[in-house]
Design an enzyme around this catalytic site. Structure first.
Site, mmCIF file in Angstrom:
data_model
loop_
_atom_site.group_PDB
_atom_site.id
_atom_site.type_symbol
_atom_site.label_atom_id
_atom_site.label_comp_id
_atom_site.label_asym_id
_atom_site.label_seq_id
_atom_site.Cartn_x
_atom_site.Cartn_y
_atom_site.Cartn_z
ATOM 1 N N CYS A 1 51.544 2.030 22.551
ATOM 2 C CA CYS A 1 50.807 0.777 22.452
ATOM 3 C C CYS A 1 50.695 0.187 23.852
ATOM 4 O O CYS A 1 51.649 0.261 24.633
ATOM 5 C CB CYS A 1 51.541 -0.184 21.519
ATOM 6 S SG CYS A 1 50.704 -1.765 21.279
ATOM 7 N N THR B 1 47.426 -6.064 27.539
ATOM 8 C CA THR B 1 47.372 -7.047 28.616
ATOM 9 C C THR B 1 47.075 -8.390 27.961
ATOM 10 O O THR B 1 46.124 -8.487 27.178
ATOM 11 C CB THR B 1 46.272 -6.721 29.643
ATOM 12 O OG1 THR B 1 46.532 -5.444 30.230
ATOM 13 C CG2 THR B 1 46.244 -7.769 30.745
ATOM 14 N N LYS C 1 44.443 -1.380 34.076
ATOM 15 C CA LYS C 1 44.336 -0.091 34.778
ATOM 16 C C LYS C 1 45.630 0.256 35.501
ATOM 17 O O LYS C 1 45.984 1.435 35.637
ATOM 18 C CB LYS C 1 43.167 -0.126 35.764
ATOM 19 C CG LYS C 1 41.807 0.037 35.098
ATOM 20 C CD LYS C 1 40.702 0.206 36.114
ATOM 21 C CE LYS C 1 39.364 0.363 35.429
ATOM 22 N NZ LYS C 1 38.257 0.522 36.394
ATOM 23 N N GLU D 1 47.986 7.032 22.348
ATOM 24 C CA GLU D 1 48.011 7.249 20.905
ATOM 25 C C GLU D 1 46.721 6.713 20.287
ATOM 26 O O GLU D 1 46.239 5.649 20.664
ATOM 27 C CB GLU D 1 49.221 6.529 20.305
ATOM 28 C CG GLU D 1 49.392 6.726 18.813
ATOM 29 C CD GLU D 1 50.624 6.014 18.288
ATOM 30 O OE1 GLU D 1 50.488 5.165 17.387
ATOM 31 O OE2 GLU D 1 51.717 6.291 18.810
ATOM 32 N N SER E 1 42.096 0.539 20.468
ATOM 33 C CA SER E 1 41.242 -0.634 20.249
ATOM 34 C C SER E 1 39.968 -0.493 21.083
ATOM 35 O O SER E 1 39.906 0.304 22.021
ATOM 36 C CB SER E 1 41.984 -1.916 20.644
ATOM 37 O OG SER E 1 42.164 -1.966 22.049
#
Length: 207
Positions: A51, A54, A65, A85, A89
């Site tokens: 997961c 930010t 980044k 994984e 989103s």
């Protein structure tokens, strides 16, 4: 990179958390993090991020980044390929696509890499073949020739556009933008190596 929802199937014990903070006048403030399953360190490939997030107030500053680049630097130190994984989103996918394109164009812009293969790019970046191929197709620089097979063909205009964009970002002093992770400054070794070292030390003391 902000996930508006995330289903929790297990507790945090199986994960390592890499938390990014920003030093301010108030102290160290959390701006984001990524998590990684401990078990993935024991296989030759797999997810290098479970997961990643930010915080909304810190987006569009390069922190995402930076976290992505750090996850790949850790994969390089482990000597294997890695990937986030899935599913990712929408914002996360945009950030990864941008990162992958930037990394690959940086390599292709280097005159010493006039002839390079997907395998070599993977070795240099720890990116999977799948994501390299997807990125090359997205950039429209992989072509098929009936005699030669698949080839990477990069127009000079694409390289120039990429390098000009990097220069603009670097020259914009008014914009706060974090650079990707510097591999020379990473001090890290795998979690399972710590456990093996601890077990060996205990065994030596018992003997």
């Amino acid at each position: 990179l902000f996930l508006d929802h995330k289903t929790l199937w297990e507790d945090t014990t199986p994960f390592l958390f890499y938390v990014l903070t920003e030093v301010t006048s108030r102290g160290c403030c959390v701006v984001g993090y990524f998590s990684k399953e401990k078990s993935t360190e024991l296989v030759s490939h797999g997810n290098n991020v479970a997961c990643i997030l930010t915080l909304p107030c810190h987006q569009r500053k390069g922190f995402g980044k930076f976290l992505i680049s750090l996850s790949y630097e850790l994969s390089k130190l482990e000597g294997k390929t890695g990937s986030p994984e899935e599913p990712i989103s929408d914002l996360g996918q945009q950030a990864y696509n941008s990162y992958w394109k930037g990394v690959i164009l940086d390599i292709l812009a280097d005159p010493s890499h006039k002839e390079i293969t997907i395998h070599q790019i993977s070795q240099m970046t720890s990116m999977t073949y799948k994501h390299i191929e997807q990125t090359l197709k997205a950039l429209d620089i992989i072509q098929y020739d009936s005699a030669e097979g698949y080839m990477i063909s990069v127009p000079n205009s694409l390289i120039k556009s990429h390098m000009d964009k990097k220069k603009r970002i670097a020259a914009d002093k008014a914009r706060k933008y974090v650079r990707p992770c510097d591999p020379k400054k990473v001090r890290w070794f795998p979690h399972h190596a710590k456990l093996l070292h601890k077990k060996a030390r205990v065994a030596a003391q018992n003997n």
